[in-house]
Write a protein that holds these residues in place. Structure first.
Motif, PDB file in Angstrom:
ATOM      1  N   ILE A 169       4.929  51.984  27.969  1.00 58.04           N
ATOM      2  CA  ILE A 169       4.910  50.713  28.186  1.00 58.04           C
ATOM      3  C   ILE A 169       6.432  50.398  28.494  1.00 58.04           C
ATOM      4  CG2 ILE A 169       4.622  48.439  26.974  1.00 58.04           C
ATOM      5  CD1 ILE A 169       1.957  49.785  28.078  1.00 58.04           C
ATOM      6  N   SER A 208      -0.609  45.703  24.999  1.00 61.45           N
ATOM      7  CA  SER A 208       0.509  46.847  25.262  1.00 61.45           C
ATOM      8  C   SER A 208       0.464  47.929  24.192  1.00 61.45           C
ATOM      9  CB  SER A 208       1.721  45.994  25.548  1.00 61.45           C
ATOM     10  OG  SER A 208       1.520  45.204  26.615  1.00 61.45           O
ATOM     11  N   ILE A 240       3.340  51.408  32.652  1.00 64.26           N
ATOM     12  CA  ILE A 240       3.160  49.817  32.916  1.00 64.26           C
ATOM     13  C   ILE A 240       4.468  49.038  32.531  1.00 64.26           C
ATOM     14  CG2 ILE A 240       1.376  48.163  32.137  1.00 64.26           C
ATOM     15  CD1 ILE A 240      -0.370  50.444  31.506  1.00 64.26           C
ATOM     16  N   VAL A 257       5.280  45.433  31.540  1.00 61.87           N
ATOM     17  CA  VAL A 257       4.451  44.208  30.849  1.00 61.87           C
ATOM     18  C   VAL A 257       5.564  43.139  31.088  1.00 61.87           C
ATOM     19  CG1 VAL A 257       3.457  43.433  29.241  1.00 61.87           C
ATOM     20  CG2 VAL A 257       3.222  45.740  29.611  1.00 61.87           C
ATOM     21  N   GLN A 293      -3.519  38.910  33.826  1.00 58.38           N
ATOM     22  CA  GLN A 293      -4.068  39.195  32.647  1.00 58.38           C
ATOM     23  C   GLN A 293      -5.372  37.871  32.485  1.00 58.38           C
ATOM     24  OE1 GLN A 293      -3.766  42.346  30.842  1.00 58.38           O
ATOM     25  NE2 GLN A 293      -4.793  40.793  29.704  1.00 58.38           N
ATOM     26  N   LEU A 350       5.952  40.332  27.802  1.00 58.29           N
ATOM     27  CA  LEU A 350       5.646  41.178  26.399  1.00 58.29           C
ATOM     28  C   LEU A 350       6.389  40.526  25.429  1.00 58.29           C
ATOM     29  CD1 LEU A 350       4.149  43.173  24.874  1.00 58.29           C
ATOM     30  CD2 LEU A 350       5.773  44.963  25.814  1.00 58.29           C
ATOM     31  N   PRO A 397       8.791  46.861  28.538  1.00 52.47           N
ATOM     32  CA  PRO A 397       8.847  45.386  28.349  1.00 52.47           C
ATOM     33  C   PRO A 397       9.676  44.820  29.378  1.00 52.47           C
ATOM     34  CG  PRO A 397       9.182  46.694  26.325  1.00 52.47           C
ATOM     35  CD  PRO A 397       9.109  47.606  27.449  1.00 52.47           C
ATOM     36  N   ASN A 399       1.787  44.461  34.709  1.00 56.64           N
ATOM     37  CA  ASN A 399       0.625  43.681  33.819  1.00 56.64           C
ATOM     38  C   ASN A 399       1.559  42.522  33.312  1.00 56.64           C
ATOM     39  OD1 ASN A 399      -1.544  42.900  32.498  1.00 56.64           O
ATOM     40  ND2 ASN A 399      -1.122  44.489  30.641  1.00 56.64           N
ATOM     41  N   SER A 451      -0.210  39.658  24.333  1.00 57.38           N
ATOM     42  CA  SER A 451       0.664  40.733  25.035  1.00 57.38           C
ATOM     43  C   SER A 451       1.018  41.949  24.288  1.00 57.38           C
ATOM     44  CB  SER A 451       1.812  40.030  25.822  1.00 57.38           C
ATOM     45  OG  SER A 451       2.747  39.468  24.697  1.00 57.38           O
ATOM     46  N   PHE A 458       1.773  38.749  31.728  1.00 54.99           N
ATOM     47  CA  PHE A 458       1.431  37.791  30.480  1.00 54.99           C
ATOM     48  C   PHE A 458       2.282  36.525  30.581  1.00 54.99           C
ATOM     49  CE2 PHE A 458      -0.256  41.515  28.641  1.00 54.99           C
ATOM     50  CZ  PHE A 458      -1.513  41.328  27.897  1.00 54.99           C
TER      51      PHE A 458
END
Length: 137
Positions: free
Chosen positions: A47, A37, A20, A22, A103, A25, A49, A77, A33, A79
């Motif tokens: 994860i 995460s 994922i 993010v 999100q 992040l 970032p 994902n 976030s 944020f």
């Protein structure tokens, strides 16, 4: 028009995802976030970032953009503010990324619909951690 996937579709997709990216992040442990995460990481997800101006978050190297992330991305994902989604969707389309999670509290219907029209699987205005816990654990 944006169409939210069904619970079954979300569960099936989440079972396939391992990595994922993010976007947004935060390195601050009090930010949503970071908490989401961190939990996803504890549940076995890798994860990645995506945040300019930091070198790492959650003991993972951070990248300034989605285009800089090496290797496969299973899910993006987000944020970030809803006004920034158009650029993120542009990046997802350009990089041929398969899935986008926007999100809870972040709503941009036109960006989400555009991503879906480009063949990207999209969930919007839901928390990844909450939905994974609800549907998969």
């Amino acid at each position: 028009m944006f169409q939210q996937p069904s619970d079954r579709e979300i569960r099936d997709r989440l079972k396939q995802i391992r990595r994922i990216a993010v976007v947004g992040l935060s390195p601050n442990p009090t930010r949503p976030s970071y908490r989401v995460s961190s939990r996803m990481q504890r549940w076995g997800f890798e994860i990645v970032p995506v945040r300019p101006a930091v070198t790492s978050v959650l003991d993972s190297p951070a990248f300034g953009s989605l285009a800089e992330v090496p290797g496969q991305i299973d899910l993006v994902n987000v944020f970030r503010n809803a006004s920034e989604l158009d650029v993120i969707v542009d990046d997802c389309i350009a990089l041929n990324l398969p899935a986008l999670w926007i999100q809870q509290g972040i709503i941009n219907e036109s960006a989400a619909a555009r991503a879906q029209a480009a063949g990207i699987w999209v969930v919007m205005d839901r928390c990844l951690m909450v939905e994974y816990n609800r549907l998969c654990l």
